[in-house]
Scaffold this active site. Structure first.
Site, PDB file in Angstrom:
ATOM      1  N   HIS A 131       0.749  -1.470   0.176  1.00 42.07           N
ATOM      2  CA  HIS A 131       0.096  -0.097  -0.208  1.00 42.07           C
ATOM      3  C   HIS A 131       0.938   1.188  -0.002  1.00 42.07           C
ATOM      4  CE1 HIS A 131       0.906   0.253   4.428  1.00 42.07           C
ATOM      5  NE2 HIS A 131       0.721  -1.258   4.341  1.00 42.07           N
ATOM      6  N   HIS A 156      -2.431   3.596   5.178  1.00 35.92           N
ATOM      7  CA  HIS A 156      -3.072   3.136   4.053  1.00 35.92           C
ATOM      8  C   HIS A 156      -3.401   4.315   3.149  1.00 35.92           C
ATOM      9  CE1 HIS A 156      -3.930  -1.241   5.843  1.00 35.92           C
ATOM     10  NE2 HIS A 156      -2.514  -0.943   5.615  1.00 35.92           N
TER      11      HIS A 156
END
Length: 507
Positions: free
Chosen positions: A348, A356
């Site tokens: 990510h 994230h």
């Protein structure tokens, strides 16, 4: 070299009595008297000569005594120097011994091997002592680099032919100079992570309670980074997922789970400074039968890092990872298992105070064709398994995080308001765990001291999750009886190159 230096002592002559006048001494005196035409009686000549001889003997005796004293002093000084050299050698040897105990004195050499497998060959678990750090680490990393820059991570070129100009571009280099402060910040956090994980590699041994291990790692993380509330501290709770549990597990209060010899444990923790998070993980295993599994995942992570770069499609990174991962197999109890990618776990992008940040990096081929961009941070992580290659949420939840885009929602419960206030002040949008709320400092010693412990908060926490302010992240598990492994690094896509910030000499 241990060769002893041989010091030649000077020859010393001692004269305690005056010598009698010699005939040679008498002749010059008599000759000089006859030259000037004076008559000198024999008694005066003898008296004068004896007088001169006595004076000469006294002068000679004084000269001999001075020579003896100088010689004695010179010999004593040389002996002292020789003794000092020996003492220095002993002190240097003693400094090496004290290094193992965390003492100072001279340049120290690492000597402790990690208890776990799956790391680079020749790795030392106390390599930080060569930087002046104690063992176990106790000096904030910032003090070790007070007069020098933090280490630069591994540098790789961006893939694709369209990026070759970046290496020599004056414009791109100028852009990097404008961001040197940011680079130093993330390198600082990465160096802290390296010190802390070396400590983890020493204490992660069969028989240790997972709660004690996590607490030790987190306490050291806070100490070495110089914890200061949201400005700097822990990026997210220490994950110690075991065997078929792939991620998002940390012990809650009262969990007595103990690490065993045949376990495969994923150690995943983060460090943050000014919201810049270093997300990095490795796998702990003691039984050599798991070596192919660990090697497959580590090599797959390196393949994903090599494939990543500016203008690279995310799906291309996943394809490179899968190709390497699934070329391995592992034999367990006479059965051969192919190593599979866990297809619904991804890497990510990382943003400030946001673990994230929106983009997902797959570890299998296909999927998102979005491209990576300049100046982005990514966590390249891969998961391999001997199971089905697909995870689900299960077991008791321990990880929580405030929704980064959560709107203002009115709360009716006073307990929920108090808990949300504590979360905003202590963690912000960073992840936290229930175990931290049970500690005396409530998750941040610098903010709350010993007055941050939260009492009877489970109802309030559930209410915050129900209304969408807080997001729960339960453990992610594969089929029971399988084994999973993980390796992860944080990379920065700089304008001229790709920097693997969290790379160390261990993995």
């Amino acid at each position: 070299k241990n060769t002893k230096n041989t010091i030649k002592q000077p020859h010393i002559t001692y004269s305690n009595m005056p010598s009698l006048p010699s005939p040679d001494t008498l002749k010059p005196v008599a000759a000089s008297a006859s030259t000037v035409g004076e008559k000198v009686p024999p008694e005066e000549v003898v008296e004068e000569v004896v007088k001169d001889g006595v004076e000469g003997d006294e002068a000679g005796a004084e000269g001999a005594e001075k020579k003896d004293e100088a010689g004695a002093e010179g010999g004593a000084e040389k002996k002292k120097k020789r003794k000092k050299k020996k003492k220095k050698k002993k002190k240097a040897a003693g400094g090496g011994d004290s290094a193992a105990d965390g003492g100072g004195g001279g340049e120290r050499q690492p000597s402790i091997r990690p208890a776990t497998r799956g790391l680079f060959e020749g790795t030392f678990a106390d390599s930080y002592v060569s930087l002046g750090q104690t063992n176990p680490p106790s000096i904030p990393v910032e003090l070790l680099f007070a007069e020098k820059p933090f280490p630069v991570g591994e540098i790789q070129e961006h893939p694709l032919d369209c990026n070759t100009y970046r290496i020599t571009s004056a414009e791109k280099r100028a852009n990097e100079r404008l961001q040197e402060d940011l680079y130093e910040t993330v390198r600082h956090a990465a160096e802290v992570h390296r010190h802390v994980r070396k400590h983890a590699q020493q204490i992660a041994q069969p028989g240790i309670k997972l709660a004690d291990m996590c607490q030790s790692i987190e306490d050291m993380n806070r100490q070495l980074v110089g914890e200061d509330g949201l400005k700097r501290g822990i990026g997210f709770p220490t994950g110690c997922s075991i065997n078929h549990v792939a991620a998002h597990y940390t012990p809650n209060t009262g969990d007595e789970t103990v690490l065993k010899y045949d376990d495969v444990m994923k150690v995943d923790f983060g460090t943050q400074i000014d919201g810049r998070i270093i997300d990095c993980a490795f796998t702990v295993a003691f039984n050599p039968r798991y070596d192919p599994l660990l090697l497959a995942v580590r090599e797959a992570t390196d393949a994903g890092i090599a494939a990543a770069g500016i203008d690279v499609r995310l799906c291309d990174v996943g394809e490179a990872v899968q190709e390497v991962m699934e070329s391995y197999e592992v034999e367990l109890d006479g059965t051969v298992y192919p190593v599979k990618c866990i297809r619904n776990l991804n890497g990510h992008s990382i943003g400030p105070y946001q673990i994230h940040a929106g983009k997902s990096v797959p570890i299998v081929k296909g999927g998102d064709t979005t491209k990576m961009e300049e100046d982005e941070f990514y966590a390249i992580e891969t998961f391999g398994t001997t199971g089905r290659g697909y995870i689900v949420e299960d077991l008791e939840c321990s990880h929580y995080m405030k929704n980064f885009d959560a709107p203002h929602i009115p709360l009716r419960m006073q307990a929920s308001k108090r808990l949300l206030s504590h979360i905003n002040k202590t963690f912000g949008t960073l992840a936290f765990c229930r175990r931290w709320l049970d500690l005396e400092h409530g998750g941040s010693p610098s903010i709350h001291g010993a007055k941050g412990k939260q009492e009877r908060y489970m109802g309030a926490l559930k209410n915050l999750c129900d209304v969408g302010i807080i997001m729960p992240y339960p453990p992610l598990v594969d089929v029971k009886g399988s084994y999973t492994a993980q390796y992860e690094h944080t990379i920065l896509l700089r304008p001229t190159c790709k920097e693997i910030i969290s790379r160390g000499d261990d993995y």
